[in-house]
Design an enzyme around this catalytic site. Structure first.
Site, short mmCIF file in Angstrom:
data_model
loop_
_atom_site.label_atom_id
_atom_site.label_comp_id
_atom_site.label_asym_id
_atom_site.label_seq_id
_atom_site.Cartn_x
_atom_site.Cartn_y
_atom_site.Cartn_z
N GLU A 29 0.83 -1.20 0.00
CA GLU A 29 0.00 0.00 0.00
C GLU A 29 0.87 1.26 0.00
O GLU A 29 2.04 1.22 0.40
CB GLU A 29 -0.92 0.01 1.22
CG GLU A 29 -0.17 0.05 2.54
CD GLU A 29 -1.10 0.08 3.74
OE1 GLU A 29 -1.93 1.01 3.82
OE2 GLU A 29 -0.99 -0.81 4.60
N LYS A 163 -4.37 -4.30 14.40
CA LYS A 163 -3.92 -3.31 15.38
C LYS A 163 -4.61 -3.53 16.73
O LYS A 163 -5.81 -3.78 16.78
CB LYS A 163 -4.21 -1.91 14.85
CG LYS A 163 -3.52 -1.60 13.52
CD LYS A 163 -3.96 -0.27 12.96
CE LYS A 163 -3.26 0.05 11.63
NZ LYS A 163 -3.73 -0.80 10.52
#
Length: 313
Positions: A29, A163
């Site tokens: 990304e 996360k």
């Protein structure tokens, strides 16, 4: 430039040659360049991530949006321009058709990178940490588009779990409900980004790269049009203690509520608050995990390419 279903794709020369030869490629990304570290650290880290993919035996393909086209394999000049420019929007898969139509620049997230990777014929993608189900989602309905995109894109995602600001139990429940295979590579537990373990047992541990490749191919051979999530924990020397990280997250969540931060602004707010609470330890770990995960992604993509070649011969 090539066009796939009306979407213009511009391939970097190295990526184009690798795909034509059937060599392994790992998609990356560009959001981590524009919305992560400050310049010039962001550009330097992006190049280190690409070098890590090469060290794993694959070709990196950092994906960006420029001039209404998907750039598959950004060059050094592209990375430098993205890293030093301000105001480049973060583009998820929801926003992708709008930004492409307007013809501007855009930085791809996990979700939009998966769309681009599939269009480009790249079966592997690497990211440090994926999105997931947010804490309190039972009232906010805040679920990352990453998870939805996993159900739509035939791309294997190599990551260090999700996360730890998220609800990781609900994240794993979502993946199970959507029948997205989850494999932990050389680890018993689902990692929590820069923490080696979330404390949640993974449904499958696999230590052999060739076996991972067979799992990915079996999933697609069974007619599935979804991805496979492959987790790899941070290196022990890079990992943050789970208890310390959890205490920092709890503090950050209280601050976010007091400041009225919600929606798509919450992730960036929480990540920065946690970094402050840990004295910068999580930001350093974030950089290290980006690199170590990319190296594993390169190795697994190389193993997959070998498996595809062997099956075809």
């Amino acid at each position: 430039m090539s066009t796939h279903s009306g979407i213009p794709l511009v391939f970097g020369e190295e990526v184009s040659e690798a795909l034509h030869a059937g060599d392994p490629v790992v998609a990356l990304e560009s959001n981590v360049i524009t919305h992560g570290l400050r310049y010039p650290d962001n550009a330097a880290t992006a190049k280190k991530v690409e070098d890590a993919v090469r060290a794993g035996g694959a070709v990196p393909a950092t994906i960006g949006i420029d001039g209404g086209r998907l750039v598959i394999g950004m060059g050094d000049a592209d990375i430098e321009r993205f890293a030093s420019s301000s105001g480049i929007p973060k583009v998820s898969s929801r926003d992708l058709p709008v930004v492409l139509a307007r013809g501007g620049m855009g930085a791809t997230t996990v979700a939009s990178s998966l769309v681009a990777a599939q269009l480009a014929g790249i079966p592997f993608f690497s990211s440090a940490g994926i999105g997931g189900v947010h804490r309190g989602a039972e009232t906010t309905m805040d679920v990352s588009s990453d998870l939805v995109q996993f159900t739509r894109s035939k791309v294997a995602v190599v990551c260090a779990g999700a996360k730890n600001i998220l609800d990781l139990n609900l994240t794993m429940e979502y993946l199970e409900t959507q029948c997205v295979p989850l494999i932990s590579y050389r680890s018993d537990d689902f990692p929590a980004f820069y923490c080696s373990s979330s404390g949640i047992r993974s449904p499958h541990r696999i230590d052999d790269e060739a076996l991972v490749a067979r799992v990915v191919e079996n999933h697609w051979a069974a007619g599935n049009n979804s991805g496979v999530v492959i987790t790899t924990p941070p290196r022990p020397e890079d990992a943050v203690d789970l208890a310390e990280a959890e205490a920092a997250v709890a503090e950050a969540l209280r601050a976010a509520e007091q400041d009225g931060v919600t929606g798509n602004a919450i992730t960036k707010y929480l990540m920065r608050a946690v970094d402050r609470a840990t004295g910068g330890k999580t930001a350093r770990a974030n950089m290290a995990v980006l690199i170590s995960t990319a190296e594993v992604g390169g190795r697994l993509a190389a193993a997959h390419a070998r498996h595809v070649r062997e099956r075809a011969s």
